[in-house]
Design an enzyme around this catalytic site. Structure first.
Site, short mmCIF file in Angstrom:
data_model
loop_
_atom_site.label_atom_id
_atom_site.label_comp_id
_atom_site.label_asym_id
_atom_site.label_seq_id
_atom_site.Cartn_x
_atom_site.Cartn_y
_atom_site.Cartn_z
N LYS A 1 0.82 -1.22 0.00
CA LYS A 1 0.00 0.00 0.00
C LYS A 1 0.85 1.27 0.00
O LYS A 1 0.54 2.23 -0.71
CB LYS A 1 -0.92 -0.03 1.23
CG LYS A 1 -2.01 1.00 1.23
CD LYS A 1 -3.22 0.51 2.04
CE LYS A 1 -2.86 0.22 3.49
NZ LYS A 1 -2.85 1.40 4.34
N ARG B 1 -2.71 -10.90 12.14
CA ARG B 1 -2.71 -9.50 11.71
C ARG B 1 -3.78 -9.28 10.64
O ARG B 1 -4.47 -8.26 10.63
CB ARG B 1 -1.33 -9.17 11.11
CG ARG B 1 -0.61 -8.04 11.82
CD ARG B 1 0.67 -7.68 11.08
NE ARG B 1 1.81 -8.48 11.52
CZ ARG B 1 2.86 -8.78 10.76
NH1 ARG B 1 2.93 -8.39 9.51
NH2 ARG B 1 3.85 -9.48 11.25
N ARG C 1 10.46 -12.88 3.57
CA ARG C 1 11.29 -11.72 3.92
C ARG C 1 12.51 -12.15 4.74
O ARG C 1 12.41 -12.99 5.62
CB ARG C 1 10.48 -10.72 4.75
CG ARG C 1 9.45 -9.97 3.95
CD ARG C 1 9.12 -8.65 4.57
NE ARG C 1 8.41 -8.76 5.83
CZ ARG C 1 7.36 -8.00 6.16
NH1 ARG C 1 6.91 -7.09 5.32
NH2 ARG C 1 6.79 -8.14 7.33
N ARG D 1 -10.58 4.72 9.34
CA ARG D 1 -10.46 3.39 9.91
C ARG D 1 -11.75 2.93 10.57
O ARG D 1 -11.87 1.76 10.94
CB ARG D 1 -9.37 3.38 10.98
CG ARG D 1 -8.00 3.04 10.45
CD ARG D 1 -7.06 2.83 11.62
NE ARG D 1 -5.69 3.18 11.27
CZ ARG D 1 -4.86 2.37 10.65
NH1 ARG D 1 -5.23 1.16 10.32
NH2 ARG D 1 -3.64 2.78 10.35
N ARG E 1 12.70 -12.30 10.55
CA ARG E 1 12.16 -11.65 11.75
C ARG E 1 11.21 -12.60 12.46
O ARG E 1 10.45 -13.32 11.82
CB ARG E 1 11.43 -10.37 11.37
CG ARG E 1 12.34 -9.16 11.35
CD ARG E 1 11.60 -7.90 10.96
NE ARG E 1 10.15 -8.01 11.17
CZ ARG E 1 9.29 -7.07 10.82
NH1 ARG E 1 9.72 -5.97 10.25
NH2 ARG E 1 8.00 -7.22 11.02
#
Ligand SMILES: [Zn+2]
Length: 220
Positions: free
Chosen positions: A13, A171, A127, A88, A160
């Protein structure tokens, strides 16, 4: 042109917001960046938002609305703007509608960057970061030249701790719970869904044609 951009974490985004802003010469406003700027400027609203954030609380609709309202009254927003991270909540969405009406601006156009959960999971679990210099890699889209070793200093790459499938799915659930009603709100006013599984360039081209009115919006 007023664009409100939605998309799950990991959908790219931020990149698309910057690209739309650049292409259409409108400011890409992120609520996160705005809070930091207001905090730094030491405005009364900024100080209130800062102290709430520092205490771990969520900044309420009223403060967020006022910060956004102050920002979009700036002269650089006269020809339009893009919002990332706002609205939101339903309250914020109706506040924004009222505000743009009052300012004589066009109705916001909502764009939803759509990426299936399994694609987000594979992207995020790919990642890696260099343990020494911090350089970011992605084993799918930006792998190092050799194995899982940093191109710059040959240190091993690490994953991570929160880039796991469980953390990502949690999430995503939080995102859908929070954003679902807001997206439903825009569905009536014309929300456009963009397939955001392609490359950043491909996604940007889809959004550009949509905003330029060259293609039919696909409802979200
Ligand atoms: Zn490195």
């Amino acid at each position: 042109m007023i664009v409100v951009l939605f998309g799950p974490p990991g959908c790219g985004k931020g990149t698309q917001a910057a690209s739309i802003g650049h292409r259409f010469q409108i400011p890409a406003i992120s609520t996160g960046a705005m809070f930091r700027a207001e905090c730094k400027a030491g405005t009364e609203l900024g100080r209130r938002a800062c102290s709430i954030l520092k205490s771990g609380g969520l900044v309420g609709d009223e403060i967020v609305d006022q910060i956004v309202a102050a920002r979009i009254r700036q002269p650089d927003c006269a020809a339009g703007f893009l919002l990332d991270g706002y609205p939101r909540t339903l309250e914020q969405a109706t506040f924004l509608d009222g505000l743009v009406r009052k300012l004589g601006l066009p109705k916001p156009m909502a764009i939803l960057l759509d990426v299936p959960a399994e694609v987000l999971v594979s992207r995020i679990t790919a990642r890696r970061q260099c343990g020494r210099c911090g350089r970011i890699y992605n084993m799918l889209s930006q792998p190092p030249k050799v194995g899982e070793i940093c191109d710059d200093d040959e240190a091993p790459l690490i994953r991570r701790e929160d880039d796991t499938e469980e953390v990502i799915l949690a999430r995503l659930k939080a995102y859908h719970d929070a954003t679902g009603p807001v997206i439903a709100y825009y569905r009536n006013g014309g929300c456009c869904r963009v397939d955001a599984t392609g490359t950043p360039g491909e996604i940007a081209r889809q959004i550009e044609s949509l905003l330029a009115g060259d293609c039919e919006p696909v409802g979200c």
